[in-house]
Write a protein that holds these residues in place. Sequence first.
Motif, PDB file in Angstrom:
ATOM      1  N   ARG A  38       4.942  -6.079   6.965  1.00  0.00           N
ATOM      2  CA  ARG A  38       5.944  -6.837   6.205  1.00  0.00           C
ATOM      3  C   ARG A  38       5.683  -7.970   5.183  1.00  0.00           C
ATOM      4  O   ARG A  38       4.631  -8.429   5.620  1.00  0.00           O
ATOM      5  N   THR A  80       9.462  -4.097   3.539  1.00  0.00           N
ATOM      6  CA  THR A  80       8.982  -3.803   5.090  1.00  0.00           C
ATOM      7  C   THR A  80       8.663  -2.413   5.112  1.00  0.00           C
ATOM      8  O   THR A  80       9.427  -1.364   4.598  1.00  0.00           O
ATOM      9  N   GLN A 129      12.350  -8.454  -0.303  1.00  0.00           N
ATOM     10  CA  GLN A 129      11.357  -8.239   0.789  1.00  0.00           C
ATOM     11  C   GLN A 129      10.933  -7.044   0.828  1.00  0.00           C
ATOM     12  O   GLN A 129      11.685  -6.400   0.862  1.00  0.00           O
TER      13      GLN A 129
END
Length: 116
Positions: free
Chosen positions: A15, A10, A8
């Motif tokens: 995000r 950020t 992921q």
Amino acid sequence: MVDDRRPQSTTKAKRVLRVAFDASTPGGSQQPREATLAAVQPAGSTDVVLLVASASQQRWAGGGDDVARRVVDSFRVDRVSPTKLPAVEASDFRYEERGGLRGLLGGGSSSGDGST
């Protein structure tokens, strides 16, 4: 369920998250899907804006992942404007006592007690 096969990302402004889930079809079967989500909290706002790009697992494997990634990478909120509308239940369609989603979809009760 968060699928962590791909990291992921950020940033201060956005995000990005990848998820896998099952969606129920009108016929009652489960359809596996994948999605990439982008969440942005615009400067000067307490709200968060969420964009979801999803596809069936088959379509995801056939290039949907790349398309979803390009879509969420391009997502941004340039500015927000303050509103003078009061945040009250009577002006928010999401509250079931005002009809909620059941009222918009034309089914079920709009009494707000959860009955259909």
